[in-house]
Enzyme design. Structure first.
Site, PDB file in Angstrom:
ATOM      1  N   HIS A  56      13.091  -2.040  -0.468  1.00 45.42           N
ATOM      2  CA  HIS A  56      12.541  -0.701  -0.165  1.00 45.42           C
ATOM      3  C   HIS A  56      12.259  -0.565   1.318  1.00 45.42           C
ATOM      4  O   HIS A  56      11.129  -0.717   1.744  1.00 45.42           O
ATOM      5  CB  HIS A  56      11.252  -0.483  -0.953  1.00 45.42           C
ATOM      6  CG  HIS A  56      10.843   0.954  -1.065  1.00 45.42           C
ATOM      7  ND1 HIS A  56      10.046   1.589  -0.136  1.00 45.42           N
ATOM      8  CD2 HIS A  56      11.123   1.884  -1.995  1.00 45.42           C
ATOM      9  CE1 HIS A  56       9.831   2.829  -0.505  1.00 45.42           C
ATOM     10  NE2 HIS A  56      10.478   3.045  -1.628  1.00 45.42           N
ATOM     11  N   PHE A  57      13.114  -0.268   2.116  1.00 44.06           N
ATOM     12  CA  PHE A  57      14.549  -0.114   1.957  1.00 44.06           C
ATOM     13  C   PHE A  57      15.223  -1.092   2.905  1.00 44.06           C
ATOM     14  O   PHE A  57      14.741  -1.238   4.028  1.00 44.06           O
ATOM     15  CB  PHE A  57      14.993   1.309   2.325  1.00 44.06           C
ATOM     16  CG  PHE A  57      14.382   2.376   1.463  1.00 44.06           C
ATOM     17  CD1 PHE A  57      14.890   2.635   0.197  1.00 44.06           C
ATOM     18  CD2 PHE A  57      13.298   3.117   1.905  1.00 44.06           C
ATOM     19  CE1 PHE A  57      14.346   3.649  -0.592  1.00 44.06           C
ATOM     20  CE2 PHE A  57      12.738   4.118   1.116  1.00 44.06           C
ATOM     21  CZ  PHE A  57      13.256   4.385  -0.128  1.00 44.06           C
TER      22      PHE A  57
END
Length: 140
Positions: free
Chosen positions: A48-49
């Site tokens: 993420h991410f």
């Protein structure tokens, strides 16, 4: 000032899900101010991410909920119990949270009846709101 050891005596959360590193102010059943130091080593940054690590908003809300639980579970009548989420209202995410940021967490219990209550919660980074919500809970 409460450190991780004292926080773990109040709430049941443990690594990797304990999201409060220290508590600066604790008024049992009334309010609490605490901190989460966000590091690149957090497990959630793996996905993420990739390429732009951003702390998931839901985990910012969880950190606020843990702080609120610490306030409620520090009351003598709730010691040794668990606080459960029953609702999240008016949630707003206003600023991305990155590795290296320190989240200042503030929760004020605005309504309470027995084991049920609502807390007004705000997370800040460098004095700017990152997230806010009203969190409802049940102590059991």
């Amino acid at each position: 000032m409460l450190g991780v050891k004292e926080i773990m005596e109040l709430i049941p959360h443990r690594y990797p899900f304990l999201l409060v590193d220290k508590i600066e102010t604790l008024e049992p059943g009334v309010r609490a101010v605490g901190y989460k130091n966000v590091t690149m080593n957090e497990y959630f940054f793996q996905g993420h991410f990739p390429g732009e690590p951003v702390m998931p908003g839901v985990l910012i809300i969880e950190a606020l909920a843990q702080l609120g639980a610490a306030s409620m579970l520090s009351l003598e009548e709730h010691k040794g119990k668990i606080g459960y989420f029953t609702g999240i209202d008016k949630a707003k995410f206003r600023k991305k949270v990155f590795p290296g940021d320190t989240l200042k967490l503030e929760v004020e219990i605005i309504k309470r009846r027995g084991p049920i209550g609502i807390g007004k919660a705000i997370a800040y980074v460098d004095g700017q709101k990152a997230a806010e919500a009203e969190l409802s809970f049940f102590i059991s």
